[in-house]
Design an enzyme around this catalytic site. Structure first.
Site, short mmCIF file in Angstrom:
data_model
loop_
_atom_site.label_atom_id
_atom_site.label_comp_id
_atom_site.label_asym_id
_atom_site.label_seq_id
_atom_site.Cartn_x
_atom_site.Cartn_y
_atom_site.Cartn_z
N SER A 130 -96.60 -23.12 39.05
CA SER A 130 -96.27 -23.66 37.74
C SER A 130 -96.53 -22.61 36.67
CB SER A 130 -97.16 -24.87 37.48
OG SER A 130 -97.15 -25.20 36.11
N ALA A 131 -95.76 -22.71 35.59
CA ALA A 131 -95.97 -21.81 34.46
C ALA A 131 -97.36 -22.01 33.86
CB ALA A 131 -94.92 -22.08 33.39
N THR A 132 -98.01 -23.09 34.21
CA THR A 132 -99.33 -23.37 33.66
C THR A 132 -100.34 -22.28 34.05
OG1 THR A 132 -100.91 -25.15 33.30
CG2 THR A 132 -100.20 -24.82 35.55
N LYS A 146 -100.12 -33.63 40.20
CA LYS A 146 -99.59 -32.79 39.12
C LYS A 146 -99.84 -33.32 37.71
CE LYS A 146 -95.04 -34.83 39.20
NZ LYS A 146 -93.62 -34.67 39.13
N PRO A 154 -104.07 -32.35 22.86
CA PRO A 154 -105.01 -31.26 23.15
C PRO A 154 -104.51 -30.42 24.33
CG PRO A 154 -106.18 -33.36 22.98
CD PRO A 154 -104.71 -33.67 22.91
N TYR A 212 -105.80 -28.85 37.26
CA TYR A 212 -104.50 -28.80 37.93
C TYR A 212 -103.98 -27.36 37.95
CZ TYR A 212 -99.42 -28.65 37.96
OH TYR A 212 -98.13 -28.29 38.22
N LYS A 223 -103.25 -24.45 41.14
CA LYS A 223 -102.03 -23.66 41.38
C LYS A 223 -102.39 -22.18 41.48
CE LYS A 223 -99.00 -26.91 41.60
NZ LYS A 223 -98.42 -27.23 42.90
N ASN A 233 -97.28 -40.37 44.91
CA ASN A 233 -96.58 -40.36 43.62
C ASN A 233 -95.07 -40.35 43.84
OD1 ASN A 233 -96.39 -40.32 40.81
ND2 ASN A 233 -96.29 -38.09 40.73
N TYR A 262 -92.60 -22.87 38.14
CA TYR A 262 -91.64 -23.69 37.42
C TYR A 262 -92.02 -23.77 35.96
CZ TYR A 262 -91.35 -25.86 42.12
OH TYR A 262 -91.26 -26.11 43.46
#
Ligand code: UFG
Length: 334
Positions: free
Chosen positions: A126-128, A86, A292, A150, A154, A37, A178
């Site tokens: 990640s903030a995810t 990502k 969504p 994903y 993390k 990527n 992040y």
């Protein structure tokens, strides 16, 4: 002093290379990347910005033998691990691709880290991982199940690194969560160059501004926010890059989590308007259905990073919009 930058041709990795070089002018910096990527053009641009002749190996972290070979060849004092798929939506469609790549790649790096007793490990999280909790997100918040495979990769990699650091008390790990990194290096030479149709907001805005895409679809105009559009904590990619340098310098024994954000929320519409104003260019948009899985409002509590890393994001939304457009505009001329 030697550092490995895994995924160093990608968006965050390449910007971090520049900050690392500035902070450690004499360090040996080695980039590995599998170029899935990212493009090799970024490497040339990095050489132009830094004046380095960069040590680069095209390598897949899932190839354990190749990773072993790399660590045989170089002596590293620290590892910065940016390599990973990502795309949230793709991970829902093809979860195995994400679980295999993101976790196996991390495991192979960690094995070498233990084998060679490399003390410092900085991981791109990640903030995810906060799932659908409530802003402002704090590092001590419990992690709700992430909304995508994903996000799960993390959270799993964070856990692996925490367990390994617990079992090996000499190890120093920073897990950097992040929020929404955007913008580009001020030279306009390095920026975000997704190899397929962008799914994130800023690269989509710049493609619309450039005329490569006809219109920006704003996902949702009925969120409980100031103008109905979703709010995120956008942070300049060079602030994120400098956050990594700070993390490397202040990394403590054990595994420590830090949010990299600004602590401020900006709505989609506010970002579009700032972009238009700063760059004097129109971004046609249309408000459509919510996407969504999106949350209304995601922003960070940044106190821990500010005190623990002695780092603070300093660039404004205007800087982010100007630099992102500078980079995209330059690509028109190439
Ligand atoms: N958006 C649009 N139109 C677009 C693209 C995005 O309106 O074409 C909106 C989204 O709905 C969202 C906001 O812009 O409200 C930001 O979306 P991004 O896709 O840029 O970013 P996300 O906040 O969805 O996701 C980002 C990273 C993820 C990470 C997550 C953590 O891309 O990798 O932040 O919160 F997991």
């Amino acid at each position: 002093m030697g550092f490995l930058i895994a995924g160093g041709i990608g968006f965050i990795g390449s910007h971090t290379y520049i900050s690392l070089r500035k902070r450690f002018p004499n360090a040996r910096l080695v980039i590995v990347d599998n170029l899935t990527n990212s493009t090799i053009q970024t490497l040339n641009s990095l050489m132009e910005v830094t004046g380095d002749s960069i040590l680069f190996h095209q390598l897949d972290l899932c190839d354990e033998q190749a990773v072993e070979h790399l660590f045989n060849r170089y002596h590293f004092h620290g590892i910065l691990h940016f390599a990973g798929y990502k795309a949230v939506e793709e991970s829902v469609v093809n979860p195995l691709k994400y679980y295999i790549n993101n976790i196996q790649g991390t495991l192979n790096l960690v094995k070498q880290c233990l084998h060679y007793k490399i003390e410092r490990f900085i991981f791109s999280s990640s903030a995810t991982v906060y799932g659908n909790g409530k802003s402002p997100f704090k590092e001590s918040d419990s992690l709700l199940p992430a909304s995508s495979p994903y996000g799960q990769t993390k959270a799993i990699c964070e856990r692996i690194l925490q367990d390994v650091a617990y079992a090996n008390p000499w190890l120093r790990v920073s897990l950097l969560r992040y929020f929404n990194p955007i913008g580009a290096h001020e030279s306009g030479l390095i920026g975000e160059s997704p190899t397929s149709l962008p799914s994130n907001l800023m690269p989509y805005i710049t493609k619309v501004a450039k005329g490569e895409l006809p219109i920006l679809k704003i996902f949702g105009g009925d969120y409980p926010t100031l103008d109905g559009t979703a709010v995120r904590d956008y942070i300049h990619v060079m602030d994120v890059a400098e956050g990594h340098v700070a993390a490397l310098e202040h990394v403590r024994r054990g595994a420590h989590v830090y949010n990299l954000g600004t602590g401020r929320g900006t709505s989609v519409l506010q970002l579009v308007r700032a972009f238009e104003q700063v760059n004097g260019i129109k971004v046609p948009y249309q408000i459509v259905e919510r996407r969504p899985g999106d949350l209304a409002s995601v922003y960070a509590n940044v106190h821990k990073a500010e005190s623990g890393l002695q780092w603070k994001a300093s660039r404004t939304i205007e800087n982010m919009c100007r630099d992102a457009w500078n980079f995209e505009k330059r690509n028109i001329l190439i």
